[in-house]
Scaffold this motif. Structure first.
Motif, PDB file in Angstrom:
ATOM      1  N   VAL A  54       0.869  -1.175   0.000  1.00 18.67           N
ATOM      2  CA  VAL A  54       0.000   0.000   0.000  1.00 18.67           C
ATOM      3  C   VAL A  54       0.903   1.222   0.000  1.00 18.67           C
ATOM      4  CG1 VAL A  54      -1.790   1.268   1.243  1.00 18.67           C
ATOM      5  CG2 VAL A  54      -1.787  -1.244   1.267  1.00 18.67           C
ATOM      6  N   GLY A  55       0.731   2.073  -0.991  1.00 16.05           N
ATOM      7  CA  GLY A  55       1.562   3.262  -1.097  1.00 16.05           C
ATOM      8  C   GLY A  55       0.718   4.495  -1.327  1.00 16.05           C
ATOM      9  N   VAL A  56       1.407   5.597  -1.534  1.00 11.51           N
ATOM     10  CA  VAL A  56       0.735   6.865  -1.811  1.00 11.51           C
ATOM     11  C   VAL A  56       1.405   7.487  -3.029  1.00 11.51           C
ATOM     12  CG1 VAL A  56       0.202   9.171  -0.941  1.00 11.51           C
ATOM     13  CG2 VAL A  56       0.164   7.217   0.619  1.00 11.51           C
ATOM     14  N   ALA A  57       0.594   7.931  -3.973  1.00 11.66           N
ATOM     15  CA  ALA A  57       1.093   8.626  -5.161  1.00 11.66           C
ATOM     16  C   ALA A  57       0.155   9.789  -5.448  1.00 11.66           C
ATOM     17  CB  ALA A  57       1.163   7.683  -6.359  1.00 11.66           C
ATOM     18  N   GLY A  58       0.710  10.970  -5.558  1.00  9.44           N
ATOM     19  CA  GLY A  58      -0.116  12.140  -5.829  1.00  9.44           C
ATOM     20  C   GLY A  58      -1.146  12.398  -4.746  1.00  9.44           C
ATOM     21  N   GLY A  59      -0.818  12.025  -3.506  1.00  8.16           N
ATOM     22  CA  GLY A  59      -1.737  12.241  -2.400  1.00  8.16           C
ATOM     23  C   GLY A  59      -2.852  11.209  -2.310  1.00  8.16           C
ATOM     24  N   ARG A  60      -2.811  10.187  -3.173  1.00  9.12           N
ATOM     25  CA  ARG A  60      -3.850   9.143  -3.168  1.00  9.12           C
ATOM     26  C   ARG A  60      -3.244   7.806  -2.781  1.00  9.12           C
ATOM     27  NH1 ARG A  60      -6.139   8.412  -8.624  1.00  9.12           N
ATOM     28  NH2 ARG A  60      -7.458   6.967  -7.513  1.00  9.12           N
ATOM     29  N   GLN A  61      -4.024   7.007  -2.078  1.00 12.29           N
ATOM     30  CA  GLN A  61      -3.586   5.657  -1.733  1.00 12.29           C
ATOM     31  C   GLN A  61      -3.581   4.792  -2.987  1.00 12.29           C
ATOM     32  OE1 GLN A  61      -4.911   3.585   1.943  1.00 12.29           O
ATOM     33  NE2 GLN A  61      -5.891   2.175   0.532  1.00 12.29           N
ATOM     34  N   VAL A  62      -2.510   4.034  -3.161  1.00 16.16           N
ATOM     35  CA  VAL A  62      -2.378   3.146  -4.313  1.00 16.16           C
ATOM     36  C   VAL A  62      -2.130   1.735  -3.789  1.00 16.16           C
ATOM     37  CG1 VAL A  62      -1.037   2.621  -6.386  1.00 16.16           C
ATOM     38  CG2 VAL A  62      -1.415   5.002  -5.713  1.00 16.16           C
ATOM     39  N   LEU A  63      -2.921   0.778  -4.276  1.00 19.05           N
ATOM     40  CA  LEU A  63      -2.784  -0.611  -3.858  1.00 19.05           C
ATOM     41  C   LEU A  63      -2.100  -1.413  -4.959  1.00 19.05           C
ATOM     42  CD1 LEU A  63      -6.353  -1.202  -2.374  1.00 19.05           C
ATOM     43  CD2 LEU A  63      -4.301  -0.363  -1.214  1.00 19.05           C
ATOM     44  N   GLU A  64      -1.137  -2.221  -4.569  1.00 16.87           N
ATOM     45  CA  GLU A  64      -0.418  -3.052  -5.534  1.00 16.87           C
ATOM     46  C   GLU A  64      -1.371  -3.939  -6.326  1.00 16.87           C
ATOM     47  OE1 GLU A  64       3.162  -6.388  -5.658  1.00 16.87           O
ATOM     48  OE2 GLU A  64       2.479  -5.617  -3.730  1.00 16.87           O
ATOM     49  N   LYS A  65      -2.398  -4.486  -5.667  1.00 21.58           N
ATOM     50  CA  LYS A  65      -3.333  -5.379  -6.356  1.00 21.58           C
ATOM     51  C   LYS A  65      -4.031  -4.670  -7.510  1.00 21.58           C
ATOM     52  CE  LYS A  65      -7.427  -4.652  -3.435  1.00 21.58           C
ATOM     53  NZ  LYS A  65      -8.447  -5.347  -2.650  1.00 21.58           N
ATOM     54  N   ASP A  66      -4.337  -3.377  -7.348  1.00 26.85           N
ATOM     55  CA  ASP A  66      -5.008  -2.618  -8.409  1.00 26.85           C
ATOM     56  C   ASP A  66      -4.066  -2.334  -9.573  1.00 26.85           C
ATOM     57  OD1 ASP A  66      -7.300  -2.586  -6.828  1.00 26.85           O
ATOM     58  OD2 ASP A  66      -6.842  -0.610  -5.978  1.00 26.85           O
ATOM     59  N   VAL A  67      -2.828  -1.979  -9.250  1.00 23.12           N
ATOM     60  CA  VAL A  67      -1.835  -1.707 -10.296  1.00 23.12           C
ATOM     61  C   VAL A  67      -1.526  -2.989 -11.063  1.00 23.12           C
ATOM     62  CG1 VAL A  67       0.531  -0.955 -10.746  1.00 23.12           C
ATOM     63  CG2 VAL A  67      -0.859   0.248  -9.043  1.00 23.12           C
ATOM     64  N   ALA A  68      -1.344  -4.094 -10.343  1.00 20.22           N
ATOM     65  CA  ALA A  68      -1.027  -5.372 -10.991  1.00 20.22           C
ATOM     66  C   ALA A  68      -2.136  -5.797 -11.953  1.00 20.22           C
ATOM     67  CB  ALA A  68      -0.799  -6.453  -9.935  1.00 20.22           C
ATOM     68  N   LEU A  69      -3.389  -5.637 -11.545  1.00 26.16           N
ATOM     69  CA  LEU A  69      -4.506  -6.027 -12.410  1.00 26.16           C
ATOM     70  C   LEU A  69      -4.606  -5.104 -13.622  1.00 26.16           C
ATOM     71  CD1 LEU A  69      -6.838  -7.939 -12.938  1.00 26.16           C
ATOM     72  CD2 LEU A  69      -8.281  -6.471 -11.510  1.00 26.16           C
ATOM     73  N   ALA A  70      -4.417  -3.806 -13.418  1.00 25.77           N
ATOM     74  CA  ALA A  70      -4.499  -2.855 -14.533  1.00 25.77           C
ATOM     75  C   ALA A  70      -3.402  -3.113 -15.564  1.00 25.77           C
ATOM     76  CB  ALA A  70      -4.411  -1.422 -14.010  1.00 25.77           C
ATOM     77  N   VAL A  71      -2.177  -3.330 -15.101  1.00 22.33           N
ATOM     78  CA  VAL A  71      -1.061  -3.592 -16.022  1.00 22.33           C
ATOM     79  C   VAL A  71      -1.277  -4.914 -16.751  1.00 22.33           C
ATOM     80  CG1 VAL A  71       1.414  -4.102 -16.139  1.00 22.33           C
ATOM     81  CG2 VAL A  71       0.602  -2.176 -14.765  1.00 22.33           C
ATOM     82  N   SER A  72      -1.690  -5.948 -16.025  1.00 22.17           N
ATOM     83  CA  SER A  72      -1.918  -7.258 -16.645  1.00 22.17           C
ATOM     84  C   SER A  72      -3.032  -7.210 -17.681  1.00 22.17           C
ATOM     85  CB  SER A  72      -2.254  -8.299 -15.576  1.00 22.17           C
ATOM     86  OG  SER A  72      -1.151  -8.514 -14.736  1.00 22.17           O
ATOM     87  N   THR A  73      -4.079  -6.456 -17.394  1.00 19.94           N
ATOM     88  CA  THR A  73      -5.198  -6.345 -18.331  1.00 19.94           C
ATOM     89  C   THR A  73      -4.759  -5.660 -19.625  1.00 19.94           C
ATOM     90  OG1 THR A  73      -6.785  -6.310 -16.516  1.00 19.94           O
ATOM     91  CG2 THR A  73      -7.532  -5.427 -18.614  1.00 19.94           C
ATOM     92  N   ARG A  74      -3.979  -4.601 -19.502  1.00 23.14           N
ATOM     93  CA  ARG A  74      -3.476  -3.913 -20.705  1.00 23.14           C
ATOM     94  C   ARG A  74      -2.505  -4.790 -21.479  1.00 23.14           C
ATOM     95  NH1 ARG A  74      -2.681   2.368 -18.824  1.00 23.14           N
ATOM     96  NH2 ARG A  74      -4.901   2.786 -18.580  1.00 23.14           N
TER      97      ARG A  74
END
Length: 101
Positions: A54-74
């Motif tokens: 769980v991280g923060v980017a641009g003041g927003r919480q970012v979850l690895e699971k969301d990034v992993a799914l988005a990258v894999s889908t693309r």
């Protein structure tokens, strides 16, 4: 969501049965381009109750699971366009582990 070549159409997928994995978690998507006879397995890690890092980017919480799914889908869409059949370990925010008794 992975879709076939037609914009706005429903996903074209076949469930894959894997021991130890929840039913319906693994899905196989056919190529949208001319088939090259090869397949790629993508595992967008974490999901469901497991957020990964769980991280923060641009003041927003970012979850690895969301990034992993988005990258894999693309990536899956690009691979399918290049003729690969793509099997994904998960296509939604869900755990793929089969519940144990």
């Amino acid at each position: 969501m992975i879709q076939n070549g037609a914009q706005g159409s429903a996903p074209v997928a076949t469930p894959i049965i894997v021991d130890g994995v929840a039913a319906g978690a693994c899905m196989s998507f056919p190529p949208t381009g001319h088939s090259n006879g090869k397949a790629v397995f993508l595992d967008p890690g974490h999901g469901g109750l497991d957020p990964g890092v769980v991280g923060v980017a641009g003041g927003r919480q970012v979850l690895e699971k969301d990034v992993a799914l988005a990258v894999s889908t693309r990536l899956a869409a690009m691979l399918r366009g290049d003729g690969y059949r793509v099997v994904m370990a998960r296509v939604t925010d869900a755990s793929v582990a089969r519940p144990t008794a």
